[in-house]
Design an enzyme around this catalytic site. Structure first.
Site, PDB file in Angstrom:
ATOM      1  N   ASP A   1     -13.385 -15.809 -12.756  1.00 55.45           N
ATOM      2  CA  ASP A   1     -13.536 -16.970 -11.822  1.00 55.45           C
ATOM      3  C   ASP A   1     -14.518 -17.087 -10.654  1.00 55.45           C
ATOM      4  OD1 ASP A   1     -12.263 -15.218 -10.371  1.00 55.45           O
ATOM      5  OD2 ASP A   1     -10.139 -16.367 -10.212  1.00 55.45           O
TER       6      ASP A   1
ATOM      7  N   HIS B   1      -3.292   6.293   4.001  1.00 57.03           N
ATOM      8  CA  HIS B   1      -4.112   5.169   3.806  1.00 57.03           C
ATOM      9  C   HIS B   1      -3.622   3.910   4.265  1.00 57.03           C
ATOM     10  CE1 HIS B   1      -5.635   2.143   0.708  1.00 57.03           C
ATOM     11  NE2 HIS B   1      -6.641   2.936   0.640  1.00 57.03           N
TER      12      HIS B   1
ATOM     13  N   ASP C   1      -0.872   1.590  18.166  1.00 55.36           N
ATOM     14  CA  ASP C   1      -1.881   0.570  17.847  1.00 55.36           C
ATOM     15  C   ASP C   1      -1.260  -0.260  16.841  1.00 55.36           C
ATOM     16  OD1 ASP C   1      -3.864  -0.108  19.336  1.00 55.36           O
ATOM     17  OD2 ASP C   1      -5.376   0.937  18.123  1.00 55.36           O
TER      18      ASP C   1
ATOM     19  N   SER D   1     -11.230  -0.290  -0.232  1.00 57.42           N
ATOM     20  CA  SER D   1      -9.935  -0.467   0.572  1.00 57.42           C
ATOM     21  C   SER D   1     -10.169  -0.890   2.054  1.00 57.42           C
ATOM     22  CB  SER D   1      -9.281   0.746   0.530  1.00 57.42           C
ATOM     23  OG  SER D   1      -8.591   1.112  -0.635  1.00 57.42           O
TER      24      SER D   1
ATOM     25  N   ASP E   1       0.847  -1.017   0.026  1.00 55.12           N
ATOM     26  CA  ASP E   1      -0.027  -0.087   0.013  1.00 55.12           C
ATOM     27  C   ASP E   1       0.892   1.392  -0.093  1.00 55.12           C
ATOM     28  OD1 ASP E   1      -2.381   2.011   1.147  1.00 55.12           O
ATOM     29  OD2 ASP E   1      -3.281  -0.050   1.026  1.00 55.12           O
TER      30      ASP E   1
ATOM     31  N   ALA F   1      -6.285 -13.719  -7.150  1.00 47.94           N
ATOM     32  CA  ALA F   1      -6.712 -12.953  -6.361  1.00 47.94           C
ATOM     33  C   ALA F   1      -8.224 -13.075  -5.677  1.00 47.94           C
ATOM     34  CB  ALA F   1      -6.460 -11.680  -6.795  1.00 47.94           C
TER      35      ALA F   1
ATOM     36  N   ASP G   1      12.025   9.877   0.449  1.00 46.17           N
ATOM     37  CA  ASP G   1      12.543  11.150   0.681  1.00 46.17           C
ATOM     38  C   ASP G   1      12.219  11.694   2.352  1.00 46.17           C
ATOM     39  OD1 ASP G   1       9.560  11.524   0.562  1.00 46.17           O
ATOM     40  OD2 ASP G   1       9.761  12.871  -1.066  1.00 46.17           O
TER      41      ASP G   1
END
Length: 352
Positions: free
Chosen positions: A246, A108, A71, A290, A62, A223, A99
């Site tokens: 699939d 995110h 946490d 997400s 990500d 996936a 950087d």
């Protein structure tokens, strides 16, 4: 909460933000737990007596993770960064990137990580779906976007360094499936196939464009595509359908994506970056497929901790998922795939 795609240059993929379960007998002590309706929707706490995900690593491929978040800090294993680095890592998975400067949208990955496996019962913040699983931070997106090559490098790193679950809360624009179907783009496809051959689950977001198909890479064979529901178990308005060749697709709580913070999904964000609107400095409420995806990754971790094979994990996630309203299992629909994942039913399913 962001549903924007920040595509630029060679970037082809971007972070995808866009009847309640009966509570278990004993509540956890994380202060924001009562706001985490998603855990109740998937019956997470009821599964913890059977499995908590111990010994399983979830790679969050990500935007990177805040490595010092209270946490998450104790839950991390060494990570990597693949942002314009080539095939070799040039960092440790920190959300700030090579950087050292944070970019908009890079909160995110920290949010995704907390949903999957935040420290639970520690009197801080939120609870994770897999309380005893570990998190591998793998940064492949910068300012919310990245390339197929970097994503593929991140997947391969995760597989080669002990992850059993790869979480991809990211996706390319609708229509990009044609690139992989024609072979014009094969990096991510081949990396997912590599993961599958090594017995590693790849759990990927369907996308937030209200499109009829799962975005790539969730479109790819190997996936599991994840669509999003709101707190009422209705398909979220933004979510793509769980349609792929699939039919490997399920649903999980992703939030309403409208106005109320508590109708979205609460989780960790980099320290001090929480929005003023939701009023928590180190936590925030986001919505999108997400957010649904790491819920499924967490349940996958609970299953792997029981010694199950990849084929069994995928089969159980789909066969024990339930269709809203009817409660039926083993029934596919474009709205929900095989249904909303059910952690309690999954960990009780046969292991062969």
């Amino acid at each position: 909460m962001s549903f924007a795609r920040l595509l630029g240059g060679a970037a082809v993929a971007t972070a995808l933000v866009a009847v309640a379960a009966t509570p278990a007998q004993a509540a956890v002590n994380d202060p924001l737990y009562d706001k985490q309706w998603g855990l109740r929707q998937i019956h997470a706490e009821q599964a913890w007596a059977t499995s908590r995900g111990a010994g399983v690593v979830i790679a969050v491929v990500d935007t990177g993770v805040d490595l010092n978040h209270p946490d998450l800090q104790a839950k991390l294993v060494p990570g990597a960064t693949f942002v314009d680095c080539g095939t070799a890592s040039c960092g440790n998975g920190d959300w700030r990137g090579p950087d050292g400067v944070p970019d908009d949208g890079d909160e995110h990955g920290t949010h995704v990580a907390g949903i999957a496996a935040a420290a639970t019962g520690n009197g801080v913040g939120v609870a994770g779906v897999a309380p005893d699983a570990k998190i591998m931070p793998v940064k492949v997106l910068e300012a919310g976007s990245g390339s197929f090559a970097d994503i593929a490098a991140g997947i391969r790193y995760a597989v080669d360094h002990g992850a059993k679950v790869v979480n991809l809360s990211l996706g390319a624009l609708p229509g990009s499936q044609a690139l992989t179907l024609t072979g014009l783009e094969s990096d991510a496809t081949e990396a997912i196939a590599y993961a599958q051959a090594k017995g590693v689950a790849v759990i990927a977001a369907a996308g937030n464009e209200t499109a009829p198909l799962c975005d790539t890479p969730s479109w790819e064979a190997g996936a599991l595509c994840v669509t999003a529901t709101d707190r009422n178990e209705v398909k979220a308005w933004y979510s793509n359908l769980g349609v792929k060749t699939d039919l490997k697709a399920v649903a999980a709580p992703g939030g309403a994506g409208l106005v109320n913070c508590d109708d979205d999904v609460w989780s960790s964000v980099p320290v001090g970056s929480g929005s003023a609107a939701c009023g928590q400095g180190d936590y925030d409420a986001y919505a999108g497929t997400s957010m649904a995806t790491p819920a499924v990754s967490g349940v996958a971790a609970l299953l792997f901790a029981q010694g199950r094979s990849l084929d069994n994990v995928y089969s159980v996630l789909m066969s024990t998922a339930r269709t809203p309203v009817t409660g039926l299992r083993g029934v596919y629909s474009p709205l929900y795939g095989w249904g909303i994942v059910d952690a309690q039913a999954a960990v009780a399913a046969p292991r062969a």
